[in-house]
Design an enzyme around this catalytic site. Structure first.
Site, PDB file in Angstrom:
ATOM      1  N   ASP A  54     -38.448  10.736  -4.441  1.00 37.14           N
ATOM      2  CA  ASP A  54     -37.669   9.987  -3.458  1.00 37.14           C
ATOM      3  C   ASP A  54     -36.267   9.753  -4.002  1.00 37.14           C
ATOM      4  O   ASP A  54     -35.739  10.585  -4.741  1.00 37.14           O
ATOM      5  CB  ASP A  54     -38.390   8.663  -3.145  1.00 37.14           C
ATOM      6  CG  ASP A  54     -38.254   8.254  -1.693  1.00 37.14           C
ATOM      7  OD1 ASP A  54     -37.150   7.857  -1.301  1.00 37.14           O
ATOM      8  OD2 ASP A  54     -39.250   8.329  -0.959  1.00 37.14           O
ATOM      9  N   HIS A  94     -34.922   3.542  -0.587  1.00 40.03           N
ATOM     10  CA  HIS A  94     -36.150   4.085  -0.014  1.00 40.03           C
ATOM     11  C   HIS A  94     -37.233   4.304  -1.073  1.00 40.03           C
ATOM     12  O   HIS A  94     -38.416   4.010  -0.854  1.00 40.03           O
ATOM     13  CB  HIS A  94     -35.793   5.400   0.683  1.00 40.03           C
ATOM     14  CG  HIS A  94     -36.841   5.963   1.582  1.00 40.03           C
ATOM     15  ND1 HIS A  94     -37.763   6.899   1.170  1.00 40.03           N
ATOM     16  CD2 HIS A  94     -37.107   5.742   2.893  1.00 40.03           C
ATOM     17  CE1 HIS A  94     -38.547   7.232   2.179  1.00 40.03           C
ATOM     18  NE2 HIS A  94     -38.169   6.554   3.249  1.00 40.03           N
ATOM     19  N   SER A 135     -42.570   7.559   6.620  1.00 41.35           N
ATOM     20  CA  SER A 135     -42.283   7.281   5.210  1.00 41.35           C
ATOM     21  C   SER A 135     -43.122   6.126   4.687  1.00 41.35           C
ATOM     22  O   SER A 135     -43.404   6.047   3.489  1.00 41.35           O
ATOM     23  CB  SER A 135     -40.806   6.930   5.025  1.00 41.35           C
ATOM     24  OG  SER A 135     -40.012   8.070   4.903  1.00 41.35           O
TER      25      SER A 135
END
Length: 812
Positions: free
Chosen positions: A181, A246, A434
């Site tokens: 990520d 994220h 996600s």
């Protein structure tokens, strides 16, 4: 507008919590364009490529392959450099980005060479963006994706129900999750939860689009420097956006520490996460992501030290969705190769199906071979409006759906208050595949932790366990089959059901359905010859619905003893018994539960009971002969007279008697006998299983016979009727019914009574026992003409159904 299915992406909304204050940070909405099918889709920035990924027959691309690439590029760009990635897979970088359309044509030309196995564009991907085990994390009650304490039916709602499995395991160090990520930031909820990772983003130069953001190439620092972008940075007309943090959010969904008195709890709080930074400004390049897959799973990446602690599960909450299968197939080639190698090393690879509300079968890398594709659902269990759907989706998990269900239908996790660079840790809300993907990755890690206790599982075994840990999607809803949704002022009607379609995967991840034991099986019953011993499951995360039962005598399986109940025999005398309950579902069958051993089975006589060769009608008595016989090996054993009970399997006594002496016969063992009459009203219609229990007397120990089946028929009643032959069409006729069914006289038989005029039912009523089998029934008005009236008695447990004869009546 009516849509067969949605093609709509929800704009992500993040709510930060800092020092008790809620601050909303909402990305500016993007105006949707309209597809040829009339479905709204979010505006997409033009996809670009930085070069090619190639597998060659040589160790690195030959000069001829590089020249062919340069020739195919023409004036669009020049070859800048080539770098070995892993094995015979390399990258060929251009000196500037080109459209993926141009890169695809170049790849097609290069792939024609004999020294090239395959070639694919190196493109940019974006991120997709009362509990059974109580914990003291203050925000845990708000984690309705982990356990929804507001739901009572089903318990835990449509969450992943991780606390159910926490009673068995919260995860172990043997099941590490790599988070490929944006990197990771320090957070109190991740203290002690992170193992060393790697920054796999290659150096920016000579690219025009610079996405690394940390001033260097691949190195051992996977810290997230932020992935913000200014307007136009990621392409013409691309919007500005703040850093997402994220990777930190995803890591928290997997392994945020539980029971530490702060924040949230991850789905697998006992596992460790390994940050592998592959996404930066504008997203991440395929070559970096593939290098991340290779390194995280224990493979070798050129120029990078090998991973000292390879991960058993890899999470990729990233991807892109294409327009055609041809495009998807092309871009899947390098991902499928990397996944195949990673799976061979034992790693499960989980990927988000995508947030385009489009065809998941065109999502890369989720739809590529070797990946577990994860779709998103709302907290109500329906498909999230933004989630990609299709036959390649393997499983779904909660991702939230604020557009349909409101602001509360989102996922709470870890974040940061920084808009560009990092500032202070915070808690934020996101929605997307996600968020669903790390829940599945954490679930896979929990299952891997369990499987590691009984061996070293393959990737396929972990995936099989994962797919067995799902609940069926909720029942189809007519409301959600045509759900009205307003987006940017326009109304759309979309089908959000998963049930009835093959677009959400095998089911909803539900860790309460893992069939593993928590406490041992127990054996209940009297340990003696002939008496039933029952295997009783202890506590399980989920009790197997139809398990195997394996009875053992001093540790050796007993042939034919495979049911829940076992009756000890003479072969068991002096030996201890155990029973194992084993799930049928693989690989949960690796987690049997075995009872403690019983006391040794005491010696006892043989007990025999005669049965009827013919069916017996309920109400008819039957006399059985019971013999209590000395053991074959001790024929002179004294058998004392004693009480006999005729028992059902549940222990109910239906008849009793006392034995009497039987004259001894030469060569025959000693015995006593009893003739016992079983009352006709003691039977259970169907197959009535009975055994004779000798209670023991004097020096003779107790013992029982084997269960004997008695076939019991229901009583066939007589149904008589009385009815006038004529009636005015303006008057009501009455039919008098008499049902006779011995031994039911007072009270009489009970059951429904239906009256038919020909084949048409005209009256339905009930005959009660207090009526003593008689009932007068008033008929509805009959049309002029002849009518054929008959009555059906519906019967009950003991009395069969029966029709009366037909009687004619004329209405005039």
């Amino acid at each position: 507008m009516s849509l067969p299915r949605r093609s709509l992406t929800v704009v992500a909304v993040a709510t930060l919590t800092l020092a008790g204050l809620g601050v909303n940070a909402t990305a500016a909405p993007v105006a949707p364009s309209t597809t040829a099918a009339g479905r709204p889709v979010p505006e997409q920035r033009a996809p670009v490529a930085r070069g090619l990924i190639v597998q060659t027959t040589t160790t690195t691309p030959s000069d001829g392959a590089l020249a062919a690439t340069d020739d195919a590029l023409g004036s669009k760009a020049d070859v800048a450099t080539d770098d070995k990635l892993t094995g015979k897979i390399s990258t060929i970088d251009f000196d500037q980005t080109v459209s993926t359309e141009v890169a695809s044509k170049v790849a097609d030309e290069v792939a024609k060479r004999a020294d090239v196995v395959w070639a694919a564009p190196n493109t940019l991907r974006q991120h997709q963006a009362a509990s059974p085990t109580p914990v003291n994390d203050p925000y845990f009650p708000n984690q309705r994706n982990v356990w929804d304490s507001t739901a009572t039916s089903p318990a835990g709602g449509y969450s992943v129900k991780a606390p159910s499995l926490w009673r068995k395991t919260t995860g172990s160090d043997s099941a590490q999750v790599a988070v490929l990520d944006t990197g990771i930031l320090p957070n109190p909820d991740l203290d002690g939860q992170v193992v060393p990772g790697w920054d796999m983003i290659s150096a920016d130069s000579p690219m025009a689009l610079k996405n690394a953001g940390d001033g260097g190439g691949r190195d051992g620092d996977p810290t997230d420097p932020g992935d913000w972008a200014t307007a136009g940075y990621c392409g013409r007309n691309s919007p500005a956006y703040p850093s997402s943090w994220h990777g930190t959010f995803v890591a928290g969904q997997v392994a945020a520490k539980a029971d530490n008195g702060i924040g949230i709890a991850g789905v697998a709080p006992g596992v460790k996460v390994q940050p592998v930074r592959v996404l930066g400004h504008c997203g991440g390049w395929d070559s970096d992501i593939i290098a991340g897959i290779t390194w995280a799973s224990g493979g070798h990446v050129a120029g990078v030290p090998d991973n000292a602690t390879p991960s058993q599960v890899l999470n990729l909450s990233l991807g892109s969705t294409y327009d055609t299968k041809a495009e998807r197939d092309e871009f899947c080639v390098p991902y499928a190769a990397a996944a195949s190698a990673a799976r061979a090393r034992g790693s499960v690879i989980v990927a988000a199906a995508g947030n385009d509300g489009a065809n998941a079968n065109l999502a890369v890398p989720a739809s590529c071979s070797g990946f577990v594709s994860v779709g998103a659902t709302s907290l109500k269990g329906f498909s999230s409006i933004y989630s990609n759907i299709g036959s390649t989706v393997d499983i779904s998990a909660p991702g939230g759906d604020t557009l349909v269900e409101g602001a509360g239908d989102s996922v709470l996790g870890l974040g940061n208050t920084g808009k560009t660079g990092a500032a202070a840790p915070a808690y934020v809300r996101y929605e997307g595949t996600s968020m669903a993907a790390p829940e599945v990755s954490a679930g896979a890690a929990l299952l891997r932790s369990l499987l590691d206790t009984v061996g070293t599982p393959t990737a396929s075994e972990v995936e099989t366990a994962l797919y067995a840990s799902v609940s069926p999607f909720r029942a189809k809803s007519s409301t959600y089959a045509n759900k009205r949704v307003v987006f940017n002022g326009d109304a759309y009607y979309v089908d959000l059901n998963c049930t009835g379609h093959s677009w959400c995967g095998r089911g909803l991840l539900d860790l309460s359905r893992v069939e593993v034991p928590l406490t041992p099986t127990t054996i209940t019953g009297d340990v003696r010859i002939g008496e039933p011993l029952t295997a009783t499951p202890g506590s399980w995360v989920r009790v197997p619905a139809d398990p195997y039962y394996i009875w053992m005598r001093d540790g050796e399986p007993i042939t034919g003893a495979y049911s829940k109940v076992y009756h000890p025999t003479q072969q068991d005398v002096g030996k201890s018994l155990t029973v194992t309950i084993q799930p049928r579902i693989y690989p949960f069958s690796k987690f049997p539960s075995t009872s403690a051993a019983t006391v040794p089975v005491p010696a006892g006589p043989d007990v025999w009971m005669t049965t009827s060769p013919d069916p017996i009608t309920y109400g008819k008595p039957f006399t059985t002969t019971v013999e209590v016989v000395a053991d074959y090996y001790q024929p002179d054993q004294v058998i004392d007279n004693g009480e006999i009970q005729i028992r059902r399997a549940d222990g109910t006594v239906v008849a009793t008697g006392t034995t009497h002496d039987v004259a001894p016969q030469d060569g025959q063992p000693n015995r006593v006998a009893a003739e016992i009459t079983i009352p006709g009203t003691a039977w259970k219609p169907g197959t009535d299983l009975l055994r004779a229990a000798y209670l023991g007397a004097g020096s003779t120990p107790a013992a029982s016979s084997e269960q004997q089946p008695f076939a019991i028929r229901r009583v066939v009643p007589a149904v008589a009727t009385s009815l006038a032959t004529r009636v005015r069409h303006t008057s009501h006729a009455s039919v008098r019914v008499t049902v006779t069914a011995p031994p039911f006289s007072n009270p009489g038989p009970t059951g429904t009574i239906q009256v038919f005029d020909g084949s048409r039912r005209i009256v339905s009523t009930t005959l009660y026992g207090s009526a003593l089998g008689r009932k007068t029934i008033r008929l509805p008005l009959l049309k002029k003409g002849a009518h054929s009236i008959k009555v059906k008695f519906g019967g009950n447990t003991y009395v069969a159904s029966k029709y009366s004869i037909s009687r004619r009546i004329t209405s005039y």
